[in-house]
Enzyme design. Structure first.
Site: not given
Ligand code: FAD
Ligand code: NAP
Length: 339
Positions: A166, A239, A335
């Site tokens: 991340r 998250s 995050e």
């Molecule tokens: P924004 O929220 O608009 O911006 C995020 C940051 O990036 C800000 O600091 C902004 O200034 C900067 N930014 C945006 N665009 C640019 C650009 N073109 N150049 C430079 N800087 C820029 N994240 C995960 O990693 N894994 C997941 O599974 C995941 N699941 C999600 C599920 C849900 C329901 C939600 C709401 C979010 C989730 N996220 C997840 C978080 C999010 O979707 C990601 O981080 C996504 O990449 C953000 O994209 P955005 O365009 O909405 O960015």
């Molecule tokens: P989950 O499957 O309930 O698992 C809980 C946590 O355990 C996750 O955060 C994941 O870490 C870790 N995990 C599970 N299995 C693993 C493995 N085999 N090895 C190492 N780590 C493991 O998680 P969840 O909340 O439903 O999300 C599912 C996936 O979507 C995850 O990868 C999560 O990161 C991603 N997600 C991200 C966001 C976001 O906003 N960043 C939002 C929703 C979902 P990791 O998170 O490091 O994978």
């Protein structure tokens, strides 16, 4: 001048928490010239410039005294194809999930585990988006960014992006790099990642023994839809905390009192604790105060039931951080990007 500048625009439709704050000025960039025009305007008027994509990783705690530029650039192109591997490039404003679906429809695999993540292509490298065992660093071929300090374009290789869990160079140097377009190396012959969480089990339940990348995408979409609130229905930013990386000694301490603690060993010897488990065990799951809360099904997700302010959500997050530090001796890092 093609850039349309609008004063005092509510950002409620432009952040997935649905927090109602105002941008002093707002504009959308549809091409590189718009981006340069916005930068020039901000510099000439001594005004900060905040670039956003889909607003799905933002926590907005006050009105934004800046020009907020939403990336709306579009375009997807294959730039090389050797018959087995393709390099595909997408403009920053392309919505992420439809882009993933487009690659799958072309028969290209690699992004299927990253299905249904909200946001844009341009923001994906910011925190090296990841899910179900795949991060964009695993398929990353390069990106082009504008250096806001010099106005020059720069191409970045994988090594130059400092991708980590991340995290990336672009997150470490906030406000410097404006990502214009991103490239990915995808495969015509799928190498699937099914051993993470419930992915394989879901496919088995569906009677699919030999899944295609599209099957994997569908399975992940169905898993995600069951657990995660849809921002269109319930405001959230996914998250809210990163999973903390801690020493094995800390995990052992927690395990002494909580034998069922969830932690995963990392290649560097550290352990990744499931932050959602800690928050749930501390009793916060389903907590609600006014319209700020912790999701009922997933304790890692903070939610806005309607009228919560960014500050109320931030205050709740800080209370959770303090509680987790006191109970488990673990620091949780937020995050979403706070402005
Ligand atoms: P924004 O929220 O608009 O911006 C995020 C940051 O990036 C800000 O600091 C902004 O200034 C900067 N930014 C945006 N665009 C640019 C650009 N073109 N150049 C430079 N800087 C820029 N994240 C995960 O990693 N894994 C997941 O599974 C995941 N699941 C999600 C599920 C849900 C329901 C939600 C709401 C979010 C989730 N996220 C997840 C978080 C999010 O979707 C990601 O981080 C996504 O990449 C953000 O994209 P955005 O365009 O909405 O960015
Ligand atoms: P989950 O499957 O309930 O698992 C809980 C946590 O355990 C996750 O955060 C994941 O870490 C870790 N995990 C599970 N299995 C693993 C493995 N085999 N090895 C190492 N780590 C493991 O998680 P969840 O909340 O439903 O999300 C599912 C996936 O979507 C995850 O990868 C999560 O990161 C991603 N997600 C991200 C966001 C976001 O906003 N960043 C939002 C929703 C979902 P990791 O998170 O490091 O994978």
């Amino acid at each position: 001048m093609s850039l349309q500048l609008q004063p005092q625009v509510s950002l409620k439709p432009f952040n997935s928490f649905g927090v109602d704050v105002r941008a002093q000025l707002f504009a959308e960039a549809h091409n590189d010239a718009d981006v340069r025009e916005a930068l020039a305007y901000a510099t000439a008027h001594d005004m900060p410039l905040l670039v956003i994509g889909g607003g799905s990783n933002l926590l907005l705690t006050a009105d934004i005294p800046a020009l907020v530029l939403r990336m709306a650039t579009r375009g997807i192109r294959v730039i090389s194809d050797d018959g087995s591997r393709v390099v595909i490039e997408a403009e920053a404003g392309e919505p992420w999930h439809p882009f993933v679906q487009h690659t799958l429809a072309q028969g290209f695999s690699g992004l299927e585990n990253l299905s249904l993540i909200p946001g844009t292509v341009g923001a994906a490298p910011m925190q090296n988006i990841g899910a179900y065992g795949v991060e964009i660093k695993d398929v990353f071929a390069g990106l082009t960014a504008l250096d806001r300090q010099t106005g020059e374009l720069r191409d970045f290789t994988l090594e130059e992006c400092n991708f980590a869990y991340r995290d990336s160079l672009f997150k470490q140097q906030p406000g410097r790099w404006l990502i214009l377009r991103v490239r990915f190396t995808l495969n015509r012959v799928a190498q699937l990642h099914l051993e993470y969480g419930p992915v394989r089990q879901r496919l088995t339940e569906q009677g699919i023994e030999h899944p295609t990348p599209t099957d994997v995408s569908r399975a992940i979409c169905s898993i995600r839809s069951e657990k995660l609130p849809d921002p269109a229905v319930l405001g959230n930013a996914g998250s809210f905390f990163k999973n903390p990386l801690v020493s094995a000694a800390i995990v052992a301490q927690i395990k002494a009192q909580h034998p069922d603690v969830v932690a995963y060993a990392q290649p560097d010897g550290q352990m990744k604790l499931a932050a959602g488990w800690l928050i749930e065990r501390a009793g916060w799951k389903g907590f609600r105060e006014a319209d700020a809360g912790v999701h009922k099904l997933q304790a890692l997700v903070l939610v806005n039931y309607g009228t919560a302010t960014g500050l109320q959500l931030f205050d709740l997050a800080q209370r959770i951080q303090k509680d987790i530090a006191e109970r488990f001796n673990v620091d949780l890092e937020m995050e979403p990007n706070r402005y």
